[in-house]
Scaffold this active site. Structure first.
Site, PDB file in Angstrom:
ATOM      1  CB  SER A  72       2.493  -7.350  -0.164  1.00 44.36           C
ATOM      2  OG  SER A  72       2.235  -7.395   1.203  1.00 44.36           O
ATOM      3  CD  GLN A 102      -3.620 -11.691  -3.269  1.00 40.94           C
ATOM      4  OE1 GLN A 102      -3.389 -12.903  -3.305  1.00 40.94           O
ATOM      5  NE2 GLN A 102      -3.943 -11.073  -2.153  1.00 40.94           N
ATOM      6  CG  ASN A 110      -7.503  -8.402  -3.881  1.00 42.61           C
ATOM      7  OD1 ASN A 110      -7.528  -7.746  -4.919  1.00 42.61           O
ATOM      8  ND2 ASN A 110      -8.167  -8.036  -2.802  1.00 42.61           N
ATOM      9  CG  HIS A 154       1.413 -10.046   4.330  1.00 44.98           C
ATOM     10  ND1 HIS A 154       1.459  -8.699   4.068  1.00 44.98           N
ATOM     11  CD2 HIS A 154       0.150 -10.425   4.061  1.00 44.98           C
ATOM     12  CE1 HIS A 154       0.263  -8.288   3.670  1.00 44.98           C
ATOM     13  NE2 HIS A 154      -0.539  -9.313   3.653  1.00 44.98           N
ATOM     14  CB  THR A 195      15.256   3.231  11.535  1.00 42.79           C
ATOM     15  OG1 THR A 195      15.797   4.452  12.004  1.00 42.79           O
ATOM     16  CG2 THR A 195      16.193   2.080  11.864  1.00 42.79           C
ATOM     17  CB  THR A 199      -0.934   0.001   1.240  1.00 45.54           C
ATOM     18  OG1 THR A 199      -1.745  -1.176   1.199  1.00 45.54           O
ATOM     19  CG2 THR A 199      -1.805   1.235   1.292  1.00 45.54           C
ATOM     20  CB  CYS A 208      -7.433  -5.861   2.476  1.00 49.12           C
ATOM     21  SG  CYS A 208      -5.975  -6.663   1.828  1.00 49.12           S
TER      22      CYS A 208
HETATM   23  N1  PLP Z   1      -2.685  -5.340  -3.644  1.00 50.04           N
HETATM   24  C1  PLP Z   1      -3.297  -6.515  -3.517  1.00 50.04           C
HETATM   25  C2  PLP Z   1      -3.788  -7.217  -4.750  1.00 50.04           C
HETATM   26  C3  PLP Z   1      -3.494  -7.091  -2.253  1.00 50.04           C
HETATM   27  O1  PLP Z   1      -4.127  -8.258  -2.156  1.00 50.04           O
HETATM   28  C4  PLP Z   1      -3.027  -6.395  -1.120  1.00 50.04           C
HETATM   29  C5  PLP Z   1      -3.232  -6.933   0.231  1.00 50.04           C
HETATM   30  O2  PLP Z   1      -3.862  -7.902   0.458  1.00 50.04           O
HETATM   31  C6  PLP Z   1      -2.380  -5.171  -1.314  1.00 50.04           C
HETATM   32  C7  PLP Z   1      -2.227  -4.675  -2.577  1.00 50.04           C
HETATM   33  C8  PLP Z   1      -1.868  -4.386  -0.151  1.00 50.04           C
HETATM   34  O3  PLP Z   1      -0.744  -5.008   0.409  1.00 50.04           O
HETATM   35  P1  PLP Z   1      -0.193  -4.558   1.811  1.00 50.04           P
HETATM   36  O4  PLP Z   1      -1.016  -5.269   2.826  1.00 50.04           O
HETATM   37  O5  PLP Z   1       1.242  -4.983   1.846  1.00 50.04           O
HETATM   38  O6  PLP Z   1      -0.339  -3.092   1.903  1.00 50.04           O
END
Ligand code: PLP
Length: 346
Positions: free
Chosen positions: A164, A144, A116, A166, A202, A47, A290
Site C-alpha cells: 500500500s 506493514q 499492523n 501510503h 483510468t 485492499t 483502519c
Molecule cells: N494490510 C495491512 C497489514 C494494513 O495495515 C492495511 C492498512 O492499514 C491494509 C492491508 C489495507 O491497505 P489499504 O488501506 O491500502 O487498503
C-alpha cells in the site's frame, strides 16, 4: 509538470507522458522489492489488490491475525491460529495443509509479513516452505513490512505480494498486487483494459507517481535502520513498566518492527484511554487504525489469547527513523516521560 489531468490511455504527447510516469513508477517499485516490473498491477489500495487476488481462489488459508482486508475477502473458513506472542503456529499450518490439500487443489495460503497492530514480524520464509511442500500458492500482505524491514522478492518464493502506497509516504488511494504470471488471474474490475486488462479504469497517475517516488527514495536509503526509533520505543516501554507494571505489551517477546507498540491496562477500556490521551495531546489508536472511528474489539489481541483485553488495546506509532533523526524535537524524552505519566494516571 502537473500530472493531475494526464490520461495514459491517450495517444497524444500528454497521454504518452502519462504512460511514461506509470512505467517509471513500476520500475522504481520493482527495484525496491526486487521483482520484475511487468508483474506489478496498480490498484486503488492494498485492499483492492487482495480482493482481486482472492477472487481467483476457492480455498484460502489465512492466519487469525490478518488485516480485515484479508479476513473479510477470504471467507474465513480456513484459519491458522497464532501463539501468545502473536506468531503464526507453523506446526498447525503444516498439519492443516497436509489434510486440506488432499481434497483441495489450487489452495492459496495468505500470511502477513508484519502485523499492523502488534508490529510482530511473521516467519514468512517458513510459511512459504511449508506451503510449497504442499504445492500451495502463497500470498503475503506486506503493507506493514514495506519500508520497515527488507522485502526482497528474489530471496523468497512468494507467488503474490500486496503493498500500500501510503505506508511509505505516497498519497492514499494507491496499492499494488505483485503476481506470479504463471497463474492466469481473472480481473475483478472490467472495462477499458488498463493494466494489461488486470485492473480497468483510468489510472491514478498522481498516486502511482507518488508511490514510485516514495519507492525510489526508499531504495536509495541504504538500509532499514530503525535504531533511534527502537531506542525511543524501548525507553517509553521501560518508563511505562516502572510507573504502571500492570501494563501488557502485546508481542513483547517476539521480533517486532520498531515503530509500533500495542499495549493495554486491564482496568481501562481502549476508547477511554484513547480519549484521555487525546486530551493530553497524544494521538494514539485503539487497536487497528483502519477501523478508528468505530471502537471495536481487536481480533488480533483476542487471537493471541487475551480475550479479556480485546477492547482495551491502544496502539502507539512512531514516525520513521530518518524523520525522527532529522527533526530533533519531534519526539523528546520529556514528551515520552509525560506520556508514560499520563498512561499511569488513566
Ligand atoms: N494490510 C495491512 C497489514 C494494513 O495495515 C492495511 C492498512 O492499514 C491494509 C492491508 C489495507 O491497505 P489499504 O488501506 O491500502 O487498503
Amino acid at each position: 509538470m502537473d500530472v493531475g489531468p494526464l490520461n495514459a490511455s491517450s495517444i497524444h504527447y500528454y497521454g504518452r507522458k502519462g504512460k511514461d510516469i506509470i512505467e517509471d513508477a513500476r520500475t522504481h517499485i520493482g527495484k525496491l522489492i526486487n521483482t520484475n516490473k511487468n508483474n506489478i498491477v496498480f490498484t486503488s489500495s492494498a485492499t483492492e489488490a487482495i480482493n482481486l487476488l482472492f477472487s481467483n481462489f476457492e480455498t484460502i488459508v489465512v492466519s487469525s491475525i490478518e488485516h480485515m482486508a484479508v479476513l473479510s475477502s477470504s471467507r474465513g473458513d480456513h484459519i491458522i491460529p497464532v501463539n501468545h506472542d502473536g506468531i503464526v503456529d507453523l506446526n498447525f499450518l503444516e498439519l492443516y495443509l497436509e489434510k486440506l490439500v488432499k481434497h483441495n487443489k489450487n489452495t492459496l495460503v495468505s500470511v502477513m509479513w508484519v502485523n499492523n497492530e502488534t508490529g510482530v514480524i511473521q516467519p514468512i520464509e517458513d510459511v512459504v516452505k511449508i506451503a510449497k511442500k504442499y504445492e500451495c500458492f502463497v500470498h503475503c500482505d506486506a503493507a506493514q513490512a514495506l519500508g520497515k524491514i527488507k522485502v526482497n522478492l528474489s530471496e523468497i518464493e512468494l507467488d503474490f505480494l500486496t503493498i500500500s502506497g501510503h505506508k511509505i509516504g505516497a498519497p492514499t488511494g494507491i496499492g499494488v498486487l505483485v503476481y506470479n504470471d504463471s497463474v492466469n488471474l481473472k480481473p475483478q474490475i472490467l472495462g477499458g483494459g488498463q493494466e494489461k486488462g488486470m485492473r480497468a479504469g483510468t489510472e491514478n497517475i498522481l498516486g502511482i507517481r507518488g508511490f514510485g517516488e516514495a519507492a525510489k527514495i526508499m531504495t536509495n536509503k541504504l538500509d532499514n535502520d530503525s535504531t533511534q526509533v527502537k531506542y525511543l520505543r524501548d525507553y517509553l516501554i521501560n518508563k511505562i513498566k516502572i510507573l504502571t507494571p500492570e501494563t501488557i505489551i502485546f508481542g513483547e517477546n517476539a521480533n517486532r518492527v520498531a515503530n509500533t507498540i500495542l499495549m493495554a491496562l486491564p482496568s481501562v477500556p481502549g476508547d477511554l484511554a484513547l480519549m484521555k490521551l487525546d486530551l493530553d495531546y497524544f494521538s494514539v489508536s485503539s487497536g487497528s487504525a483502519c477501523s478508528s472511528g468505530k471502537i471495536s474489539k481487536s481480533h488480533v489481541v483476542s487471537a493471541m489469547g487475551y480475550e479479556k483485553l480485546a477492547y482495551n488495546s491502544v496502539r502507539l506509532s512512531f514516525p520513521p527513523n530518518d524523520i525522527v533523526l532529522n527533526s530533533e524535537n519531534l519526539i523528546t524524552i520529556q514528551e515520552l516521560d509525560r506520556l508514560a505519566q499520563c498512561w499511569s494516571n488513566l
